[in-house]
Design a protein around this motif. Sequence first.
Motif, PDB file in Angstrom:
ATOM      1  N   ASP A  14       0.866  -1.167   0.000  1.00  0.00           N
ATOM      2  CA  ASP A  14       0.000   0.000   0.000  1.00  0.00           C
ATOM      3  C   ASP A  14       0.908   1.223   0.000  1.00  0.00           C
ATOM      4  O   ASP A  14       2.135   1.104   0.000  1.00  0.00           O
ATOM      5  CB  ASP A  14      -0.914   0.020   1.232  1.00  0.00           C
ATOM      6  CG  ASP A  14      -2.137  -0.890   1.074  1.00  0.00           C
ATOM      7  OD1 ASP A  14      -2.145  -1.714   0.144  1.00  0.00           O
ATOM      8  OD2 ASP A  14      -3.061  -0.783   1.886  1.00  0.00           O
ATOM      9  N   CYS A 355      -2.980  -4.821  -1.970  1.00  0.00           N
ATOM     10  CA  CYS A 355      -4.166  -3.990  -2.220  1.00  0.00           C
ATOM     11  C   CYS A 355      -3.827  -2.786  -3.098  1.00  0.00           C
ATOM     12  O   CYS A 355      -4.580  -2.413  -3.987  1.00  0.00           O
ATOM     13  CB  CYS A 355      -4.757  -3.519  -0.894  1.00  0.00           C
ATOM     14  SG  CYS A 355      -6.103  -2.314  -1.068  1.00  0.00           S
ATOM     15  N   TYR A 357      -3.770   0.356  -2.180  1.00  0.00           N
ATOM     16  CA  TYR A 357      -4.448   1.599  -1.787  1.00  0.00           C
ATOM     17  C   TYR A 357      -3.388   2.685  -1.617  1.00  0.00           C
ATOM     18  O   TYR A 357      -2.337   2.433  -1.016  1.00  0.00           O
ATOM     19  CB  TYR A 357      -5.186   1.362  -0.468  1.00  0.00           C
ATOM     20  CG  TYR A 357      -5.892   2.570   0.110  1.00  0.00           C
ATOM     21  CD1 TYR A 357      -7.274   2.668   0.053  1.00  0.00           C
ATOM     22  CD2 TYR A 357      -5.195   3.595   0.735  1.00  0.00           C
ATOM     23  CE1 TYR A 357      -7.934   3.759   0.611  1.00  0.00           C
ATOM     24  CE2 TYR A 357      -5.833   4.685   1.273  1.00  0.00           C
ATOM     25  CZ  TYR A 357      -7.206   4.771   1.210  1.00  0.00           C
ATOM     26  OH  TYR A 357      -7.853   5.863   1.749  1.00  0.00           O
ATOM     27  N   SER A 362      -5.722  -0.406  -7.310  1.00  0.00           N
ATOM     28  CA  SER A 362      -6.382  -0.995  -6.152  1.00  0.00           C
ATOM     29  C   SER A 362      -7.835  -1.356  -6.450  1.00  0.00           C
ATOM     30  O   SER A 362      -8.502  -0.701  -7.253  1.00  0.00           O
ATOM     31  CB  SER A 362      -6.337  -0.008  -4.980  1.00  0.00           C
ATOM     32  OG  SER A 362      -7.121  -0.466  -3.905  1.00  0.00           O
TER      33      SER A 362
END
Length: 401
Positions: A14, A355, A357, A362
Amino acid sequence: MPLQDHMQLISVDDHLIEPPSLWTDRLPKKFQEAGPRIVEMDVSENTGDDAMVATLFNAGGATKKRLAEVWTYEGRVYPNIGLNAVAGKPPEEYGMDPTRYDDMLPGCYDVHARVTDMDIDGVQAALCFPTFPRFSGTLFLEGKDPELALLSVRAWNDFHLDEWAAAYPDRFIPMIILPLWDPEAAAQEIHRCAAKGAKAISFPENTVGLGLPSFYTDHWDPVFRAAEETGMPLCMHFGSSGKPPITSPEAPMAVMIALFGTNSMDATADLLFSQVFYKFPELKVALSEGGIGWVPYLLERIDLTWEKHRWYQNVNKEVRPSDLWRKHMYGCFIEDLEGVVRREKVGIDNIMWECDYPHSDSNWPKSRQYVTEVMEDVPDDEVHKMVELNARRVYNFPRSE
């Protein structure tokens, strides 16, 4: 079948957007002006050198605003305060750079809001790369004042360890960056941060593109030795070398994005044919955001090359490269159905999930739903390894009781 309730999603890639006060809160007074700080700039009427800044802000579909927030460091302007921080926006509104903090979700830069967004997404824990200093802190290689550059690296690490990760110890894998211009100082920083609880080191996937010695020299031995001694893997995020895979000047950015996995392929070939893993037999390397679908082909190709050409090459002649991969290297994926299908060739113990993000790759806020779909035909014990257990083992990040 949905992911089993006992399986916790851990994202090993992330990104956080540095809050405006990160360096002004931590640097000595004499460096407040020259150190990294946020200022407002009028980007709509710039001329000369500043015209490039205006172009960056108005390119790629980014929101056009007269006043933008930018980073400055030693008088240089860095407009990407939140590189590709587009979580929560529809694809037609994607761009490279938000121009103000209020253009982003608070979870990009506020740790408490981030945990809320992780809960929405069904993600238990995350490892967060830098943004302003670039993925492995390479921005500070541009520093004119080495003392300020070193203090700036340490300030980022202290923020991450003491504020970001420490706020929720069971939700964040603590990561650090290094003063890459000085391997001995970098080794000292690894040991300093390990004592504070660091678990991972961001490191370029190719140092040559940064004007630094390669993995084939002994230049990086202090860093690799310190990483091995502290049990921290090197996280090589694609693009951290500053050498994106552009095929031609006219190619759209879509070509670069589609080919970014080749950065990880290059790093894999370099490491497997170098002496790094022979000299440091406990060193671990995670190829962050590199995908995994290419791994079976590349390992086959590297092994065939080794079989036929090792006798006259300056490579190890005793250990098959794919065996080194399974002991030392880890592929990380966001969306990679081909890699999941061929997971046994990659190595089920060598795969971790991401992920990404708040970037455009994402699946936030539907990560758990996506992982359920892509793992539909995968046995539960293998799913559990790929989404949680491998990450906990590689990063020495056990579940809290």
